[in-house]
Design a protein around this motif. Structure first.
Motif, PDB file in Angstrom:
ATOM      1  N   LYS A 115      34.331 107.673 100.320  1.00  0.00           N
ATOM      2  CA  LYS A 115      34.583 106.299 100.761  1.00  0.00           C
ATOM      3  C   LYS A 115      35.486 106.196 101.989  1.00  0.00           C
ATOM      4  CE  LYS A 115      33.974 104.436  96.132  1.00  0.00           C
ATOM      5  NZ  LYS A 115      34.635 103.723  95.018  1.00  0.00           N
ATOM      6  N   ILE A 116      35.718 107.305 102.690  1.00  0.00           N
ATOM      7  CA  ILE A 116      36.559 107.272 103.891  1.00  0.00           C
ATOM      8  C   ILE A 116      35.832 106.486 104.974  1.00  0.00           C
ATOM      9  CG2 ILE A 116      37.573 108.670 105.736  1.00  0.00           C
ATOM     10  CD1 ILE A 116      37.962 110.897 103.700  1.00  0.00           C
ATOM     11  N   ASN A 117      36.551 105.582 105.642  1.00  0.00           N
ATOM     12  CA  ASN A 117      35.941 104.845 106.750  1.00  0.00           C
ATOM     13  C   ASN A 117      36.927 104.730 107.906  1.00  0.00           C
ATOM     14  OD1 ASN A 117      37.577 102.478 106.407  1.00  0.00           O
ATOM     15  ND2 ASN A 117      36.292 101.906 104.683  1.00  0.00           N
ATOM     16  N   ALA A 118      36.400 104.405 109.091  1.00  0.00           N
ATOM     17  CA  ALA A 118      37.228 104.310 110.287  1.00  0.00           C
ATOM     18  C   ALA A 118      36.744 103.154 111.154  1.00  0.00           C
ATOM     19  CB  ALA A 118      37.160 105.609 111.081  1.00  0.00           C
ATOM     20  N   LYS A 119      37.713 102.559 111.870  1.00  0.00           N
ATOM     21  CA  LYS A 119      37.414 101.446 112.764  1.00  0.00           C
ATOM     22  C   LYS A 119      38.305 101.603 113.992  1.00  0.00           C
ATOM     23  CE  LYS A 119      37.567  96.431 112.993  1.00  0.00           C
ATOM     24  NZ  LYS A 119      37.987  95.200 112.348  1.00  0.00           N
ATOM     25  N   TYR A 120      37.732 101.397 115.175  1.00  0.00           N
ATOM     26  CA  TYR A 120      38.494 101.490 116.422  1.00  0.00           C
ATOM     27  C   TYR A 120      38.625 100.099 117.010  1.00  0.00           C
ATOM     28  CZ  TYR A 120      39.963 103.088 121.040  1.00  0.00           C
ATOM     29  OH  TYR A 120      40.662 103.304 122.198  1.00  0.00           O
ATOM     30  N   ASP A 121      39.876  99.640 117.190  1.00  0.00           N
ATOM     31  CA  ASP A 121      40.099  98.289 117.669  1.00  0.00           C
ATOM     32  C   ASP A 121      41.355  98.251 118.534  1.00  0.00           C
ATOM     33  OD1 ASP A 121      39.656  95.521 117.872  1.00  0.00           O
ATOM     34  OD2 ASP A 121      40.982  95.114 116.179  1.00  0.00           O
ATOM     35  N   ASN A 122      41.233  97.750 119.765  1.00  0.00           N
ATOM     36  CA  ASN A 122      42.367  97.578 120.688  1.00  0.00           C
ATOM     37  C   ASN A 122      43.188  98.844 120.883  1.00  0.00           C
ATOM     38  OD1 ASN A 122      41.785  94.858 121.202  1.00  0.00           O
ATOM     39  ND2 ASN A 122      42.960  94.190 119.428  1.00  0.00           N
ATOM     40  N   GLY A 123      42.531  99.982 121.041  1.00  0.00           N
ATOM     41  CA  GLY A 123      43.230 101.228 121.328  1.00  0.00           C
ATOM     42  C   GLY A 123      43.813 101.932 120.128  1.00  0.00           C
ATOM     43  N   VAL A 124      43.538 101.429 118.923  1.00  0.00           N
ATOM     44  CA  VAL A 124      44.054 102.055 117.713  1.00  0.00           C
ATOM     45  C   VAL A 124      42.892 102.393 116.791  1.00  0.00           C
ATOM     46  CG1 VAL A 124      45.540 101.777 115.691  1.00  0.00           C
ATOM     47  CG2 VAL A 124      46.230 100.793 117.878  1.00  0.00           C
ATOM     48  N   LEU A 125      42.790 103.668 116.425  1.00  0.00           N
ATOM     49  CA  LEU A 125      41.794 104.105 115.455  1.00  0.00           C
ATOM     50  C   LEU A 125      42.412 103.964 114.069  1.00  0.00           C
ATOM     51  CD1 LEU A 125      39.036 105.489 114.843  1.00  0.00           C
ATOM     52  CD2 LEU A 125      40.276 107.651 114.909  1.00  0.00           C
ATOM     53  N   LYS A 126      41.794 103.161 113.229  1.00  0.00           N
ATOM     54  CA  LYS A 126      42.309 102.914 111.877  1.00  0.00           C
ATOM     55  C   LYS A 126      41.401 103.624 110.881  1.00  0.00           C
ATOM     56  CE  LYS A 126      44.103  98.504 113.296  1.00  0.00           C
ATOM     57  NZ  LYS A 126      45.307  97.954 112.791  1.00  0.00           N
ATOM     58  N   VAL A 127      41.967 104.624 110.206  1.00  0.00           N
ATOM     59  CA  VAL A 127      41.215 105.408 109.223  1.00  0.00           C
ATOM     60  C   VAL A 127      41.758 105.052 107.843  1.00  0.00           C
ATOM     61  CG1 VAL A 127      40.565 107.720 108.458  1.00  0.00           C
ATOM     62  CG2 VAL A 127      40.912 107.267 110.896  1.00  0.00           C
ATOM     63  N   THR A 128      40.842 104.684 106.948  1.00  0.00           N
ATOM     64  CA  THR A 128      41.224 104.334 105.582  1.00  0.00           C
ATOM     65  C   THR A 128      40.765 105.447 104.649  1.00  0.00           C
ATOM     66  OG1 THR A 128      40.957 101.993 106.105  1.00  0.00           O
ATOM     67  CG2 THR A 128      41.022 102.595 103.775  1.00  0.00           C
ATOM     68  N   LEU A 129      41.702 105.981 103.887  1.00  0.00           N
ATOM     69  CA  LEU A 129      41.419 107.046 102.932  1.00  0.00           C
ATOM     70  C   LEU A 129      41.638 106.473 101.526  1.00  0.00           C
ATOM     71  CD1 LEU A 129      43.545 109.762 104.738  1.00  0.00           C
ATOM     72  CD2 LEU A 129      41.090 109.444 104.933  1.00  0.00           C
ATOM     73  N   PRO A 130      40.583 105.925 100.912  1.00  0.00           N
ATOM     74  CA  PRO A 130      40.760 105.309  99.595  1.00  0.00           C
ATOM     75  C   PRO A 130      41.125 106.345  98.530  1.00  0.00           C
ATOM     76  CG  PRO A 130      38.614 104.769 100.540  1.00  0.00           C
ATOM     77  CD  PRO A 130      39.217 105.825 101.395  1.00  0.00           C
ATOM     78  N   LYS A 131      41.933 105.909  97.593  1.00  0.00           N
ATOM     79  CA  LYS A 131      42.309 106.779  96.482  1.00  0.00           C
ATOM     80  C   LYS A 131      41.255 106.672  95.390  1.00  0.00           C
ATOM     81  CE  LYS A 131      47.271 106.273  97.179  1.00  0.00           C
ATOM     82  NZ  LYS A 131      48.525 105.805  96.551  1.00  0.00           N
ATOM     83  N   LYS A 132      41.088 107.763  94.661  1.00  0.00           N
ATOM     84  CA  LYS A 132      40.182 107.751  93.518  1.00  0.00           C
ATOM     85  C   LYS A 132      40.793 106.877  92.429  1.00  0.00           C
ATOM     86  CE  LYS A 132      38.408 112.391  94.273  1.00  0.00           C
ATOM     87  NZ  LYS A 132      38.354 113.756  93.763  1.00  0.00           N
ATOM     88  N   GLU A 133      39.913 106.269  91.660  1.00  0.00           N
ATOM     89  CA  GLU A 133      40.413 105.470  90.545  1.00  0.00           C
ATOM     90  C   GLU A 133      41.026 106.399  89.521  1.00  0.00           C
ATOM     91  OE1 GLU A 133      37.493 102.827  88.936  1.00  0.00           O
ATOM     92  OE2 GLU A 133      36.842 102.188  90.922  1.00  0.00           O
ATOM     93  N   ALA A 134      42.185 106.022  89.070  1.00  0.00           N
ATOM     94  CA  ALA A 134      42.883 106.850  88.084  1.00  0.00           C
ATOM     95  C   ALA A 134      42.136 106.771  86.758  1.00  0.00           C
ATOM     96  CB  ALA A 134      44.315 106.370  87.908  1.00  0.00           C
ATOM     97  N   LYS A 135      41.790 107.926  86.279  1.00  0.00           N
ATOM     98  CA  LYS A 135      41.092 107.974  85.000  1.00  0.00           C
ATOM     99  C   LYS A 135      42.136 107.950  83.897  1.00  0.00           C
ATOM    100  CE  LYS A 135      37.159 110.523  86.746  1.00  0.00           C
ATOM    101  NZ  LYS A 135      36.355 111.729  86.665  1.00  0.00           N
ATOM    102  N   GLN A 136      42.044 106.927  83.097  1.00  0.00           N
ATOM    103  CA  GLN A 136      42.974 106.829  81.990  1.00  0.00           C
ATOM    104  C   GLN A 136      42.328 107.380  80.746  1.00  0.00           C
ATOM    105  OE1 GLN A 136      44.018 102.727  81.721  1.00  0.00           O
ATOM    106  NE2 GLN A 136      45.278 102.765  83.574  1.00  0.00           N
TER     107      GLN A 136
END
Length: 145
Positions: A115-136
């Motif tokens: 689920k990693i995604n990236a977006k480039y906007d106004n000179g800043v690359l924003k990378v989102t590294l989602p965490k896995k759902e905690a298995k209870q």
């Protein structure tokens, strides 16, 4: 008044040059990163759902970026070559520019690589590294027969 003596040797030319290029006399905010051989600065934040990377990389296009995940290593790199050339005239001067950087990060097991995604906007690359759902662990009651 107290007089304090310093036992400091006079600076040699190489020592003075080291001070200049290590930022003691030059404000690094106004000098291109390529001058110091540095790479793009990154801010890393953590929320309860994800890790957020903000890579400062002005002057690039989103097509210039390459983001690879090899095992647990995330690599963000870019390369931009541009050439200024005037046609229909005798060539007097031609300027080439080449800019690139590469940053690598080791991810922990809590990052959901799918689920990693990236977006480039106004000179800043924003990378989102989602965490896995905690298995209870589910609580299960076992009856004795």
């Amino acid at each position: 008044m107290t007089l304090v003596k310093f036992n400091q040797q006079p600076k040699t030319l190489t020592g003075l040059m080291d001070d200049i290029f290590n930022g003691k006399f030059i404000n690094r905010d106004f000098v291109p990163a390529e001058f110091f051989g540095a790479h793009a600065p990154v801010n890393i934040r953590e929320t309860k759902d994800a890790y957020l990377l903000d890579v400062s990389a002005p002057g690039f296009d989103k097509a210039d970026f390459k983001i690879n995940l090899d095992g647990q290593t995330l690599t963000i790199s870019t390369e931009k070559k541009s050439e200024e050339k005037v046609e229909n005239e005798k060539q007097i001067r031609r300027e080439f520019t080449y800019r690139s950087f590469s940053r690598s990060f080791t991810l922990d097991e809590s990052v959901d690589a799918e689920k990693i995604n990236a977006k480039y906007d106004n000179g800043v690359l924003k990378v989102t590294l989602p965490k896995k759902e905690a298995k209870q662990d589910t609580v299960k009651e076992i009856t004795v027969a």
